[in-house]
Design a protein around this motif. Structure first.
Motif, PDB file in Angstrom:
ATOM      1  N   GLY A  91      41.754  32.106 -17.086  1.00  0.00           N
ATOM      2  CA  GLY A  91      40.854  33.157 -17.590  1.00  0.00           C
ATOM      3  C   GLY A  91      40.587  34.167 -16.497  1.00  0.00           C
ATOM      4  O   GLY A  91      41.305  34.218 -15.487  1.00  0.00           O
ATOM      5  N   SER A  92      39.532  34.973 -16.678  1.00  0.00           N
ATOM      6  CA  SER A  92      39.205  35.957 -15.634  1.00  0.00           C
ATOM      7  C   SER A  92      37.723  36.299 -15.664  1.00  0.00           C
ATOM      8  O   SER A  92      37.039  36.096 -16.676  1.00  0.00           O
ATOM      9  N   LYS A  93      37.250  36.815 -14.540  1.00  0.00           N
ATOM     10  CA  LYS A  93      35.846  37.204 -14.366  1.00  0.00           C
ATOM     11  C   LYS A  93      35.781  38.626 -13.825  1.00  0.00           C
ATOM     12  O   LYS A  93      36.633  39.016 -13.023  1.00  0.00           O
ATOM     13  N   ILE A  94      34.752  39.358 -14.246  1.00  0.00           N
ATOM     14  CA  ILE A  94      34.578  40.716 -13.694  1.00  0.00           C
ATOM     15  C   ILE A  94      33.157  40.897 -13.146  1.00  0.00           C
ATOM     16  O   ILE A  94      32.257  40.112 -13.457  1.00  0.00           O
ATOM     17  N   PHE A  95      33.009  41.970 -12.390  1.00  0.00           N
ATOM     18  CA  PHE A  95      31.707  42.390 -11.830  1.00  0.00           C
ATOM     19  C   PHE A  95      31.105  41.383 -10.851  1.00  0.00           C
ATOM     20  O   PHE A  95      29.900  41.429 -10.577  1.00  0.00           O
ATOM     21  N   THR A  96      31.907  40.457 -10.334  1.00  0.00           N
ATOM     22  CA  THR A  96      31.361  39.403  -9.476  1.00  0.00           C
ATOM     23  C   THR A  96      30.888  39.976  -8.142  1.00  0.00           C
ATOM     24  O   THR A  96      31.703  40.421  -7.332  1.00  0.00           O
ATOM     25  N   SER A 123      30.315  24.321 -15.373  1.00  0.00           N
ATOM     26  CA  SER A 123      30.693  25.116 -14.193  1.00  0.00           C
ATOM     27  C   SER A 123      31.497  24.281 -13.200  1.00  0.00           C
ATOM     28  O   SER A 123      31.317  23.057 -13.106  1.00  0.00           O
ATOM     29  N   VAL A 124      32.362  24.987 -12.474  1.00  0.00           N
ATOM     30  CA  VAL A 124      33.199  24.327 -11.469  1.00  0.00           C
ATOM     31  C   VAL A 124      33.197  25.153 -10.180  1.00  0.00           C
ATOM     32  O   VAL A 124      32.900  26.356 -10.217  1.00  0.00           O
ATOM     33  N   LEU A 125      33.536  24.503  -9.079  1.00  0.00           N
ATOM     34  CA  LEU A 125      33.660  25.201  -7.799  1.00  0.00           C
ATOM     35  C   LEU A 125      35.136  25.487  -7.547  1.00  0.00           C
ATOM     36  O   LEU A 125      35.964  24.561  -7.602  1.00  0.00           O
ATOM     37  N   ILE A 126      35.448  26.750  -7.310  1.00  0.00           N
ATOM     38  CA  ILE A 126      36.841  27.132  -7.074  1.00  0.00           C
ATOM     39  C   ILE A 126      36.935  27.843  -5.730  1.00  0.00           C
ATOM     40  O   ILE A 126      36.252  28.852  -5.501  1.00  0.00           O
ATOM     41  N   ASP A 127      37.761  27.300  -4.872  1.00  0.00           N
ATOM     42  CA  ASP A 127      38.017  27.938  -3.581  1.00  0.00           C
ATOM     43  C   ASP A 127      38.744  29.260  -3.836  1.00  0.00           C
ATOM     44  O   ASP A 127      39.701  29.295  -4.610  1.00  0.00           O
ATOM     45  N   THR A 128      38.306  30.321  -3.203  1.00  0.00           N
ATOM     46  CA  THR A 128      38.947  31.619  -3.486  1.00  0.00           C
ATOM     47  C   THR A 128      40.391  31.673  -2.965  1.00  0.00           C
ATOM     48  O   THR A 128      41.149  32.549  -3.342  1.00  0.00           O
ATOM     49  N   ARG A 129      40.756  30.722  -2.083  1.00  0.00           N
ATOM     50  CA  ARG A 129      42.157  30.706  -1.600  1.00  0.00           C
ATOM     51  C   ARG A 129      43.005  29.699  -2.368  1.00  0.00           C
ATOM     52  O   ARG A 129      44.156  29.453  -2.023  1.00  0.00           O
ATOM     53  N   ALA A 130      42.435  29.097  -3.410  1.00  0.00           N
ATOM     54  CA  ALA A 130      43.187  28.082  -4.172  1.00  0.00           C
ATOM     55  C   ALA A 130      44.394  28.715  -4.858  1.00  0.00           C
ATOM     56  O   ALA A 130      44.360  29.906  -5.205  1.00  0.00           O
ATOM     57  N   GLU A 131      45.429  27.922  -5.052  1.00  0.00           N
ATOM     58  CA  GLU A 131      46.639  28.408  -5.717  1.00  0.00           C
ATOM     59  C   GLU A 131      46.287  28.836  -7.144  1.00  0.00           C
ATOM     60  O   GLU A 131      45.611  28.094  -7.873  1.00  0.00           O
ATOM     61  N   GLU A 134      38.138  42.156 -10.189  1.00  0.00           N
ATOM     62  CA  GLU A 134      38.396  41.200 -11.264  1.00  0.00           C
ATOM     63  C   GLU A 134      39.082  39.987 -10.654  1.00  0.00           C
ATOM     64  O   GLU A 134      39.998  40.118  -9.827  1.00  0.00           O
ATOM     65  N   ILE A 135      38.624  38.806 -11.013  1.00  0.00           N
ATOM     66  CA  ILE A 135      39.192  37.573 -10.463  1.00  0.00           C
ATOM     67  C   ILE A 135      39.944  36.856 -11.587  1.00  0.00           C
ATOM     68  O   ILE A 135      39.357  36.550 -12.634  1.00  0.00           O
ATOM     69  N   PHE A 136      41.223  36.603 -11.357  1.00  0.00           N
ATOM     70  CA  PHE A 136      42.048  35.930 -12.365  1.00  0.00           C
ATOM     71  C   PHE A 136      42.283  34.480 -11.955  1.00  0.00           C
ATOM     72  O   PHE A 136      42.540  34.206 -10.782  1.00  0.00           O
ATOM     73  N   PHE A 137      42.213  33.612 -12.933  1.00  0.00           N
ATOM     74  CA  PHE A 137      42.549  32.191 -12.712  1.00  0.00           C
ATOM     75  C   PHE A 137      43.797  31.887 -13.524  1.00  0.00           C
ATOM     76  O   PHE A 137      43.745  31.871 -14.765  1.00  0.00           O
ATOM     77  N   ASP A 138      44.907  31.689 -12.828  1.00  0.00           N
ATOM     78  CA  ASP A 138      46.160  31.381 -13.512  1.00  0.00           C
ATOM     79  C   ASP A 138      46.510  29.916 -13.289  1.00  0.00           C
ATOM     80  O   ASP A 138      47.125  29.547 -12.297  1.00  0.00           O
ATOM     81  N   ASN A 139      46.076  29.087 -14.219  1.00  0.00           N
ATOM     82  CA  ASN A 139      46.375  27.651 -14.157  1.00  0.00           C
ATOM     83  C   ASN A 139      45.888  27.016 -12.854  1.00  0.00           C
ATOM     84  O   ASN A 139      46.583  26.196 -12.258  1.00  0.00           O
ATOM     85  N   VAL A 140      44.704  27.396 -12.424  1.00  0.00           N
ATOM     86  CA  VAL A 140      44.134  26.869 -11.161  1.00  0.00           C
ATOM     87  C   VAL A 140      43.720  25.404 -11.366  1.00  0.00           C
ATOM     88  O   VAL A 140      43.015  25.092 -12.326  1.00  0.00           O
ATOM     89  N   PHE A 141      44.127  24.542 -10.449  1.00  0.00           N
ATOM     90  CA  PHE A 141      43.738  23.136 -10.559  1.00  0.00           C
ATOM     91  C   PHE A 141      42.390  22.908  -9.874  1.00  0.00           C
ATOM     92  O   PHE A 141      42.198  23.296  -8.721  1.00  0.00           O
ATOM     93  N   VAL A 142      41.470  22.291 -10.627  1.00  0.00           N
ATOM     94  CA  VAL A 142      40.160  21.920 -10.061  1.00  0.00           C
ATOM     95  C   VAL A 142      40.006  20.409 -10.200  1.00  0.00           C
ATOM     96  O   VAL A 142      40.017  19.881 -11.317  1.00  0.00           O
ATOM     97  N   PRO A 143      39.922  19.694  -9.074  1.00  0.00           N
ATOM     98  CA  PRO A 143      39.759  18.243  -9.189  1.00  0.00           C
ATOM     99  C   PRO A 143      38.433  17.881  -9.869  1.00  0.00           C
ATOM    100  O   PRO A 143      37.455  18.646  -9.781  1.00  0.00           O
TER     101      PRO A 143
END
Ligand SMILES: Cc1cc2nc3c(=O)[nH]c(=O)nc-3n(C[C@H](O)[C@H](O)[C@H](O)COP(=O)(O)OP(=O)(O)OC[C@H]3O[C@@H](n4cnc5c(N)ncnc54)[C@H](O)[C@@H]3O)c2cc1C
Length: 382
Positions: free
Chosen positions: A152-157, A181-189, A207-216
């Motif tokens: 997904g994606s986020k805007i205005f962050t 909610s989840v914690l996502i490292d901004t350098r995550a793949e 705009e921040i895009f999450f393309d199949n980001v893995f979150v443990p």
């Protein structure tokens, strides 16, 4: 009922003011116009105990109350408006949600560096199709071995371009109940930043895009059913915006007051014109009323989360008058107020943003109206 700060609170305010005047005052104008996040300020504040004021001592915080945090952010803002953003990020924003609901592992990994001023957390709620209607967010969390895949994606962050970690609101399932909610490292793949943009205030967003980001699994802060808790924590963020609205308006008012006592036109000081005296009287009334609403919401929260209704009332009013007062202060300073010689024009631009950010004035009034009529008014089309 006592409308004064306690001796301890007054002592804390004095200490924060002394710190702000010696460490932050000199570069206040340059800092306000800089695109960078003031990391140097964050580290200084960490040393001064101004990050994690309401975080429990066991978690590396100060163990203070929400009022303490309000005193800190307003006092810093009165000397260096931009540095108040660091107090916000280190006390009122996603950090507070992490401190409240995060696991020991999450706190060890993320909270410690945040409290040291070495990391920055942002909150990713808003999406292109989910602004005021935040519960319509689409960013999905789908099960994967050992955790979740986020798309997904986020805007205005706010602080998006500078943050090291995102507290992202995601959908584990349908409806409001499906949001957590989840914690996502901004350098995550799979995390990708889009084109940089800027608000009228000068703050950058991306705009921040999450393309199949893995979150443990162990980086899930609140799973399905966590939305209400998340918003309860978000009310603290609102108190931070509320505090800055009043503080930046007062900053502009103080500049204008000083100006009116030394600027002469038609052979008289500006403060001798009744047309301007009444503007100052109105500004003063609004600032005092706003401050009391803010103190009510923060004071009643003590070390917990503030009431949703008291927060909504305080934020709606303080955001409205914050802009009005700052704008009026600019007006009485004429061309000088409109120029970058002082931070008055900056305060106007910042105050304008808080009328939209963190729950717009209209959305807050919807909530207040539900309290007035003791019933809910679903905004969604039937
Ligand atoms: C300075 C700033 C900082 C921000 N920081 C962040 C951040 O850190 N993280 C994040 O996730 N988001 C952030 N945002 C986004 C912010 O939360 C949204 O802009 C806000 O929720 C409004 O959404 P929208 O912009 O999509 O406007 P819309 O939802 O499209 O609303 C447009 C207008 O319609 C009004 N409106 C909408 N619905 C109703 C209704 N039912 N009744 C009456 N009026 C209504 C709104 O009040 C607004 O005036 C920030 C925004 C700003 C301006």
């Amino acid at each position: 009922m006592d409308f004064n700060l306690t001796p301890e609170q007054t002592g804390f305010e004095t200490a924060v003011r002394r710190f702000a005047q010696s460490e932050l005052a000199r570069d206040a104008v340059a800092r306000a116009h800089s695109d960078d996040y003031p990391w140097d300020v964050a580290r200084k504040m960490a040393r001064q105990g101004l990050l994690g004021i309401t975080v429990a001592e066991a978690d590396g915080g100060v163990g203070g109350s929400l009022m303490d945090a309000v005193i800190a952010i307003q006092t810093v803002a009165s000397v260096c408006p931009r540095s108040a953003d660091v107090v916000q990020a280190g006390n009122f924003g996603a950090i507070r949600v992490l401190a409240e609901y995060g696991s020991a592992l999450q706190k060890e990994k993320y909270l410690r560096p945040l409290l040291a001023g070495e990391a920055l957390i942002c909150v990713g709620m808003t999406e292109p199709d989910a602004g005021s209607a935040v519960t319509e967010l689409k960013t999905s969390a789908t099960p994967a071995p050992g955790g979740w895949r986020i798309n997904g994606s986020k805007i205005f962050t706010t602080h998006g371009p500078h943050a090291t970690v995102i507290l992202a609101y995601v959908r584990f399932g349908p409806g409001t109940h499906g949001i957590g909610s989840v914690l996502i490292d901004t350098r995550a793949e799979g995390v990708r930043l889009g084109k940089r943009s800027a608000f009228m205030s000068g703050e950058e967003w991306v705009e921040i895009f999450f393309d199949n980001v893995f979150v443990p699994q162990d980086m899930v802060v609140l799973g399905e059913g966590g939305f209400k808790k998340q918003i309860a924590g978000f009310n603290v963020e609102r108190i931070g915006n509320t505090s800055r609205s009043v503080a930046l308006a007062r900053y502009a008012y103080e500049e204008a007051r000083q100006w009116a006592m030394q600027r002469r036109q038609f052979g008289r000081l500006l403060c001798e014109f009744q047309g301007l005296q009444w503007k100052f009287a109105d500004m003063r009334i609004k600032l005092d009323a706003a401050q009391l609403l803010l103190y009510r919401a923060a004071g009643n929260a003590d070390t917990g989360f503030p009431s949703a209704t008291e927060t909504a009332i305080a934020k709606a009013y303080c955001n409205q008058i914050g802009f009005e007062v700052a704008n009026e202060a600019l007006q009485v300073m004429g061309g000088m107020g409109y120029s970058r010689e002082s931070l008055v024009e900056y305060c106007v631009r910042r105050c304008r943003g808080w009328m939209i950010a963190g729950g717009s004035i209209e959305i807050l009034k919807n909530r207040i109206a539900e309290g007035v009529f003791e019933r809910s008014f679903p905004q969604r089309a039937p």
